[in-house]
Design a protein around this motif. Structure first.
Motif, PDB file in Angstrom:
ATOM      1  N   ILE A 117       1.014  -1.265  -0.295  1.00  0.00           N
ATOM      2  CA  ILE A 117      -0.087  -0.199  -0.119  1.00  0.00           C
ATOM      3  C   ILE A 117       0.900   1.395   0.132  1.00  0.00           C
ATOM      4  N   SER A 146     -10.432   2.644   2.173  1.00  0.00           N
ATOM      5  CA  SER A 146      -9.514   2.114   2.383  1.00  0.00           C
ATOM      6  C   SER A 146      -8.392   2.710   1.874  1.00  0.00           C
ATOM      7  N   TRP A 152      -2.708   1.090  -3.991  1.00  0.00           N
ATOM      8  CA  TRP A 152      -2.263  -0.281  -3.075  1.00  0.00           C
ATOM      9  C   TRP A 152      -1.773  -1.121  -5.006  1.00  0.00           C
ATOM     10  N   ASN A 180       0.959   6.165  -0.611  1.00  0.00           N
ATOM     11  CA  ASN A 180       0.068   6.938  -0.091  1.00  0.00           C
ATOM     12  C   ASN A 180      -0.527   7.287  -0.978  1.00  0.00           C
ATOM     13  N   SER A 206      -7.466   5.923   4.218  1.00  0.00           N
ATOM     14  CA  SER A 206      -6.801   5.291   4.661  1.00  0.00           C
ATOM     15  C   SER A 206      -5.397   4.939   5.026  1.00  0.00           C
ATOM     16  N   PHE A 207      -5.057   4.842   3.299  1.00  0.00           N
ATOM     17  CA  PHE A 207      -3.791   4.046   2.886  1.00  0.00           C
ATOM     18  C   PHE A 207      -2.432   5.224   3.377  1.00  0.00           C
ATOM     19  N   VAL A 243     -12.499   7.119   9.933  1.00  0.00           N
ATOM     20  CA  VAL A 243     -10.536   7.192   8.766  1.00  0.00           C
ATOM     21  C   VAL A 243     -11.706   9.075   8.148  1.00  0.00           C
ATOM     22  N   TRP A 271      -7.828   0.532  10.644  1.00  0.00           N
ATOM     23  CA  TRP A 271      -8.969   0.728   9.347  1.00  0.00           C
ATOM     24  C   TRP A 271      -9.195  -0.827   9.032  1.00  0.00           C
ATOM     25  N   TYR A 272      -7.996  -1.712   8.961  1.00  0.00           N
ATOM     26  CA  TYR A 272      -9.075  -2.625   7.845  1.00  0.00           C
ATOM     27  C   TYR A 272      -9.209  -3.500   8.772  1.00  0.00           C
ATOM     28  N   TRP A 326      -4.493   2.758   8.475  1.00  0.00           N
ATOM     29  CA  TRP A 326      -4.439   1.580   7.693  1.00  0.00           C
ATOM     30  C   TRP A 326      -4.767   0.394   8.161  1.00  0.00           C
ATOM     31  N   ASN A 327      -4.220  -0.630   9.371  1.00  0.00           N
ATOM     32  CA  ASN A 327      -3.509  -0.874  10.365  1.00  0.00           C
ATOM     33  C   ASN A 327      -4.359  -1.154  11.213  1.00  0.00           C
TER      34      ASN A 327
END
Ligand SMILES: Cc1cc2nc3c(=O)[nH]c(=O)nc-3n(C[C@H](O)[C@H](O)[C@H](O)COP(=O)(O)OP(=O)(O)OC[C@H]3O[C@@H](n4cnc5c(N)ncnc54)[C@H](O)[C@@H]3O)c2cc1C
Length: 468
Positions: free
Chosen positions: A88, A240, A93, A90, A243-244, A314, A253-254, A250-251
């Protein structure tokens, strides 16, 4: 197939092999469906909120991530070249899916693709291979993996990839999800939607043809389920991308997806095991009822609130209303409040970066937790016996053993350990017989006479199989 027209008695399909007459049409033509266009089921523009575009190809010579980054450094319990590796960054992905990652592989290819957030990386005129080189130059740690890689087919560059539809069902026509909508490859929601629709549609059509009348109310239920899943998956993917911007965001959120997919899988497993215990097919149909057919874990008490609060956190970071640390804190606070995950996979510790692999030992712990310590409201997910659970495990072991006669330790690796040196092969296709029955559009109508499958043309094998 070039055209479709429906009348009161059936459907006529025009094709380069002549005309076909059918009682019902399942549109499986994917993104370029001529029928979705003709029947005007698609939204224009799409109502999906995800805005991504992609470049993708097949490559050879892609390096092993594990050879470059030792397990101690990446900290994951399994080899990264034995999974779909995701990077991933910014603004997007990337996937790296090697098909040559086991000793018996006959396919040397690796599927490679990058999805860009259109708001951060708008479509460009540069050829996709040049865009990929520029991407690798921006991310040299990924670039190292592609030092010796070359593509084996032309790169594909897709503009904004999302499309959606207002409906899937129209009289004697039903669009499979890929003909009606697509979000993004992230989380494999495409096959989730497709498998759900194929399973339920199969049941509806078999029953409809058996009775002679189309179960249109069940088609409407399936349509609603697919549309609801699409709406939630769209928010999952769109959030997502937001969140990147920071790995820690991200860690955190996912994990909402991990919890959702845990229950989704558990619901399917429970229905199958219950069917095996009793032989009662209604347990298989329950997989598609309100309790188990919702997206992610939306029928679990507290999960919709968890999802909404995590999306909101987020989004606040994305809009600049909260700094990242505050957003991350809010995500873990929300996860802390959710009590329906087994104690050993709560997903509340930032250092515990994966839900892990479901080896037999973990499955047994999960089963015991659900039966004894889990909250009352999720007990029904674990409503199967030790006997059917053990039989499933033994059956899997037997199947694996017969497939890997030459690699006798394979089943043990797969069932008891996290790192596995091999992957199973697929089953050969089964032959099928064809029969076509007349179908009335009025629910509850009587069974009709057998119909010829085509307008006197011999049925081709794919058509015969599809009809069967
Ligand atoms: C870049 C990319 C990556 C993806 N990655 C993932 C992933 O990682 N995980 C996941 O779950 N999903 C992924 N998907 C989605 C996945 O590919 C689809 O969900 C899946 O292919 C749907 O299967 P399908 O058979 O319905 O449609 P398709 O696979 O699209 O098949 C449609 C078929 O219909 C044929 N066809 C088209 N028009 C006609 C016509 N007029 N007449 C006759 N035949 C026709 C086509 O040639 C094709 O063979 C990805 C999609 C894309 C684009």
């Amino acid at each position: 197939v070039t055209d479709l027209s429906m009348d009161d008695e059936g459907v006529t399909l025009k094709s380069d092999r002549g005309d076909f007459r059918a009682q019902f049409v399942v549109d499986a033509t994917g993104p370029f469906s001529p029928f979705a266009k003709k029947l005007q089921i698609r939204h224009t523009p799409t109502k999906l909120t995800t805005q991504s575009r992609g470049i993708f190809t097949h490559m050879v010579g892609v390096g092993s991530w594990d050879a470059m980054v030792p397990p101690k450094e990446h900290g994951m319990p399994y080899r990264m070249d034995q999974t779909t590796l995701h990077h991933i960054f910014n603004g997007g992905w990337m996937w790296v899916i090697p098909f040559n990652n086991h000793s018996q592989a006959t396919n040397q290819l690796c599927s490679v693709g990058v999805m860009f957030d259109c708001t951060k990386y708008p479509p460009m005129d540069t050829p996709p291979e040049e865009e990929f080189d520029a991407f690798l130059a921006r991310h040299p740690s990924i670039g190292a993996q592609f030092k010796n890689a070359r593509s084996t087919r032309k790169w594909v560059s897709s503009p904004r990839i999302q499309y959606s539809s207002a409906q899937l069902s129209m009289g004697r026509y039903f669009a499979l999800p890929h003909a009606a909508m697509f979000i993004d490859p992230l989380f494999s929601t495409g096959l989730n939607l497709t498998a759900h629709a194929v399973n339920l549609l199969g049941d509806i059509l078999i029953q409809s043809f058996a009775s002679g009348s189309l179960q249109s109310s069940r088609l409407a239920v399936l349509e609603r389920q697919v549309l609801h899943k699409t709406e939630i998956f769209d928010r999952l993917v769109a959030t997502s991308f937001k969140s990147f911007r920071k790995f820690d965001l991200w860690n955190a959120w996912y994990r909402v997806w991990e919890i959702g997919t845990y229950y989704n899988t558990l619901g399917a497993m429970k229905c199958i095991l219950k069917y095996r215990e009793t032989g009662d097919v209604t347990h298989l149909r329950r997989r598609f009822d309100q309790q188990y057919a919702t997206p992610l874990a939306f029928s679990v008490k507290g999960y919709p609130e968890l999802f909404e609060s995590m999306v909101e956190a987020v989004e606040k970071v994305d809009r600049g209303e909260w700094d990242e640390a505050r957003g991350i804190g809010a995500l873990y606070t929300a996860l802390e409040r959710f009590d329906a995950m087994p104690s050993f996979i709560t997903r509340r510790d930032p250092n515990d970066r994966t839900i892990g692999t479901f080896t037999l030992e973990r499955l047994i712990r999960m089963f015991i937790w659900g039966k004894t310590r889990g909250p009352e409201h999720v007990r029904h997910y674990y409503d199967f016996t030790v006997g059917s659970f053990a039989a499933m495990a033994a059956q899997s072991l037997g199947k694996y053993a017969s497939r890997f006669v030459g690699v006798s330790t394979q089943p043990l690796w797969d069932m008891f350990f996290t790192r596995t040196p091999n992957r199973p092969k697929t089953d050969p296709a089964r032959p099928a017989a064809a029969s076509v029955r007349k179908l009335s559009l009025i629910e509850g109508g009587s069974a009709g006479a057998m119909m010829p499958a085509t307008n006197g043309l011999p049925m081709t094998a794919p058509v015969a199989n599809a009809m069967a």
